[in-house]
Design a protein around this motif. Structure first.
Motif, PDB file in Angstrom:
ATOM      1  N   HIS A   5       0.808  -1.213   0.000  1.00 42.43           N
ATOM      2  CA  HIS A   5       0.000   0.000   0.000  1.00 42.43           C
ATOM      3  C   HIS A   5       0.846   1.270   0.000  1.00 42.43           C
ATOM      4  O   HIS A   5       0.341   2.362   0.271  1.00 42.43           O
ATOM      5  N   GLY A   6       2.139   1.122  -0.282  1.00 42.55           N
ATOM      6  CA  GLY A   6       2.995   2.290  -0.425  1.00 42.55           C
ATOM      7  C   GLY A   6       3.359   2.981   0.866  1.00 42.55           C
ATOM      8  O   GLY A   6       3.762   4.146   0.856  1.00 42.55           O
ATOM      9  N   ASN A   7       3.234   2.293   2.006  1.00 42.31           N
ATOM     10  CA  ASN A   7       3.599   2.885   3.298  1.00 42.31           C
ATOM     11  C   ASN A   7       4.995   2.481   3.729  1.00 42.31           C
ATOM     12  O   ASN A   7       5.323   2.514   4.918  1.00 42.31           O
ATOM     13  N   SER A   8       5.815   2.078   2.772  1.00 39.26           N
ATOM     14  CA  SER A   8       7.195   1.666   3.039  1.00 39.26           C
ATOM     15  C   SER A   8       8.078   2.194   1.915  1.00 39.26           C
ATOM     16  O   SER A   8       7.599   2.501   0.823  1.00 39.26           O
ATOM     17  N   ILE A   9       9.369   2.314   2.204  1.00 41.68           N
ATOM     18  CA  ILE A   9      10.294   2.771   1.161  1.00 41.68           C
ATOM     19  C   ILE A   9      10.564   1.679   0.130  1.00 41.68           C
ATOM     20  O   ILE A   9      11.173   1.926  -0.905  1.00 41.68           O
ATOM     21  N   ILE A  10      10.092   0.461   0.399  1.00 40.91           N
ATOM     22  CA  ILE A  10      10.299  -0.662  -0.519  1.00 40.91           C
ATOM     23  C   ILE A  10       9.308  -0.564  -1.675  1.00 40.91           C
ATOM     24  O   ILE A  10       8.104  -0.371  -1.473  1.00 40.91           O
ATOM     25  N   ASN A  11       9.813  -0.705  -2.885  1.00 42.19           N
ATOM     26  CA  ASN A  11       8.957  -0.708  -4.068  1.00 42.19           C
ATOM     27  C   ASN A  11       8.265  -2.071  -4.169  1.00 42.19           C
ATOM     28  O   ASN A  11       8.920  -3.090  -4.369  1.00 42.19           O
ATOM     29  N   PRO A  12       6.938  -2.117  -4.039  1.00 42.65           N
ATOM     30  CA  PRO A  12       6.244  -3.416  -4.035  1.00 42.65           C
ATOM     31  C   PRO A  12       6.410  -4.192  -5.331  1.00 42.65           C
ATOM     32  O   PRO A  12       6.418  -5.420  -5.321  1.00 42.65           O
ATOM     33  N   TYR A  13       6.575  -3.484  -6.470  1.00 42.19           N
ATOM     34  CA  TYR A  13       6.699  -4.170  -7.754  1.00 42.19           C
ATOM     35  C   TYR A  13       8.094  -4.749  -7.965  1.00 42.19           C
ATOM     36  O   TYR A  13       8.279  -5.609  -8.822  1.00 42.19           O
ATOM     37  N   GLU A  14       9.063  -4.289  -7.186  1.00 41.88           N
ATOM     38  CA  GLU A  14      10.394  -4.885  -7.221  1.00 41.88           C
ATOM     39  C   GLU A  14      10.541  -5.970  -6.162  1.00 41.88           C
ATOM     40  O   GLU A  14      11.324  -6.905  -6.328  1.00 41.88           O
TER      41      GLU A  14
ATOM     42  N   THR B 268       0.883  -9.333 -10.031  1.00 42.18           N
ATOM     43  CA  THR B 268       0.405  -9.591 -11.384  1.00 42.18           C
ATOM     44  C   THR B 268      -0.658  -8.584 -11.795  1.00 42.18           C
ATOM     45  O   THR B 268      -1.303  -7.946 -10.966  1.00 42.18           O
ATOM     46  N   ASP B 269      -0.847  -8.456 -13.098  1.00 43.72           N
ATOM     47  CA  ASP B 269      -1.877  -7.571 -13.653  1.00 43.72           C
ATOM     48  C   ASP B 269      -3.231  -8.258 -13.507  1.00 43.72           C
ATOM     49  O   ASP B 269      -3.469  -9.319 -14.080  1.00 43.72           O
ATOM     50  N   THR B 270      -4.118  -7.653 -12.717  1.00 49.71           N
ATOM     51  CA  THR B 270      -5.423  -8.266 -12.465  1.00 49.71           C
ATOM     52  C   THR B 270      -6.552  -7.607 -13.251  1.00 49.71           C
ATOM     53  O   THR B 270      -7.717  -7.882 -13.004  1.00 49.71           O
ATOM     54  N   SER B 271      -6.207  -6.726 -14.167  1.00 50.28           N
ATOM     55  CA  SER B 271      -7.260  -6.048 -14.946  1.00 50.28           C
ATOM     56  C   SER B 271      -8.029  -7.074 -15.773  1.00 50.28           C
ATOM     57  O   SER B 271      -7.445  -7.910 -16.463  1.00 50.28           O
ATOM     58  N   GLY B 272      -9.322  -7.019 -15.718  1.00 44.24           N
ATOM     59  CA  GLY B 272     -10.164  -7.937 -16.470  1.00 44.24           C
ATOM     60  C   GLY B 272     -10.314  -9.293 -15.823  1.00 44.24           C
ATOM     61  O   GLY B 272     -10.926 -10.192 -16.394  1.00 44.24           O
ATOM     62  N   ARG B 273      -9.765  -9.471 -14.615  1.00 41.14           N
ATOM     63  CA  ARG B 273      -9.873 -10.737 -13.909  1.00 41.14           C
ATOM     64  C   ARG B 273     -10.630 -10.530 -12.598  1.00 41.14           C
ATOM     65  O   ARG B 273     -10.692  -9.427 -12.075  1.00 41.14           O
ATOM     66  N   ARG B 274     -11.162 -11.596 -12.088  1.00 37.80           N
ATOM     67  CA  ARG B 274     -11.905 -11.525 -10.833  1.00 37.80           C
ATOM     68  C   ARG B 274     -10.946 -11.673  -9.657  1.00 37.80           C
ATOM     69  O   ARG B 274     -11.019 -12.623  -8.877  1.00 37.80           O
ATOM     70  N   ARG B 275     -10.035 -10.741  -9.557  1.00 41.67           N
ATOM     71  CA  ARG B 275      -9.054 -10.749  -8.463  1.00 41.67           C
ATOM     72  C   ARG B 275      -8.927  -9.345  -7.915  1.00 41.67           C
ATOM     73  O   ARG B 275      -9.179  -8.369  -8.617  1.00 41.67           O
ATOM     74  N   HIS B 276      -8.519  -9.257  -6.672  1.00 42.11           N
ATOM     75  CA  HIS B 276      -8.307  -7.944  -6.065  1.00 42.11           C
ATOM     76  C   HIS B 276      -7.018  -7.331  -6.614  1.00 42.11           C
ATOM     77  O   HIS B 276      -6.154  -8.038  -7.153  1.00 42.11           O
ATOM     78  N   PRO B 277      -6.831  -6.015  -6.512  1.00 42.94           N
ATOM     79  CA  PRO B 277      -5.685  -5.342  -7.155  1.00 42.94           C
ATOM     80  C   PRO B 277      -4.343  -5.616  -6.491  1.00 42.94           C
ATOM     81  O   PRO B 277      -3.322  -5.147  -6.994  1.00 42.94           O
TER      82      PRO B 277
END
Length: 221
Positions: A175-184, A189-198
């Motif tokens: 949720h961006g509350n850390s200096i760590i980049n979550p995507y690194e 995964t890309d959940t657009s168009g899928r029945r998954r949470h972001p």
């Protein structure tokens, strides 16, 4: 390897230009991994000492990235403090004794657990034995089971508390509350168009059993 030594040489050159001295006795090399070539590094022509275990910000890091020594260290510290509290507190007020344990003993068993949270059953039981001992010594609770003692004291198992700390830290990262980049740090995964949470995170594959105990792997499960 060349880059590491060249970086050390640049540091030495910078310190010499600013008339500073680098204490070689306080510098160490920790080789991590079985395939590590174990190269020796030099500071101004003097070899830096090599160790198998080193403390970094209060956590003992070993070259095999297992934390048995750290668990032994914190257990020894916590049992000493717990015994001291039980011996010297001149009160039968259960709440006061528990609060003293929470303030002075339990933090030693949880500090930076996101890094060293053990997967080895022996280490898990060793940590939990400290709290088992503490609750068993409380007035009127000796004959009760561990679960019953925890319920009366309003305590959770240390294993559950470590799990909660892992999940809270993972939440802060995603949720961006850390200096760590979550995507690194995670494979999000890309959940657009899928029945998954972001915040769906893919479970990575590891060949070594050791890596399954790392934070990035265990917290997803």
């Amino acid at each position: 390897l060349y880059t590491m030594q060249s970086d050390i040489d640049k540091i030495c050159e910078w310190m010499e230009n600013w008339q500073l001295q680098l204490s070689i006795s306080k510098c160490i090399v920790l080789h991590i991994g079985r395939l590590n070539p174990n190269v020796n590094y030099l500071i101004n022509g003097r070899e830096i000492a090599t160790v198998d275990t080193q403390r970094d910000l209060g956590v003992l890091i070993s070259r095999n990235l297992r934390f048995h020594e750290h668990v032994d260290k914190v257990c020894k510290k916590a049992i000493g403090i717990t015994s001291l509290l039980l011996k010297n507190l001149c009160t039968k007020n259960l709440r006061m004794i528990i609060d003293m344990y929470k303030v002075f003993a339990r933090p030693h068993l949880e500090y930076c657990s996101e890094i060293w949270n053990p997967s080895n059953l022996g280490d898990v039981l060793k940590l939990e034995s400290i709290q088992r001992y503490f609750t068993r010594c409380l007035p009127g609770l000796h004959s009760l089971s561990y679960r019953e003692r925890l319920s009366i004291c309003g305590l959770e198992t240390l294993e559950l508390r470590r799990l909660i700390k892992d999940l809270v830290f993972a939440y802060q990262i995603t949720h961006g509350n850390s200096i760590i980049n979550p995507y690194e740090f995670f494979d999000i995964t890309d959940t657009s168009g899928r029945r998954r949470h972001p915040f769906y995170i893919r479970l990575p594959r590891y060949r070594l059993s050791l890596t399954q105990s790392f934070f990035q792997y265990r917290v997803i499960k």
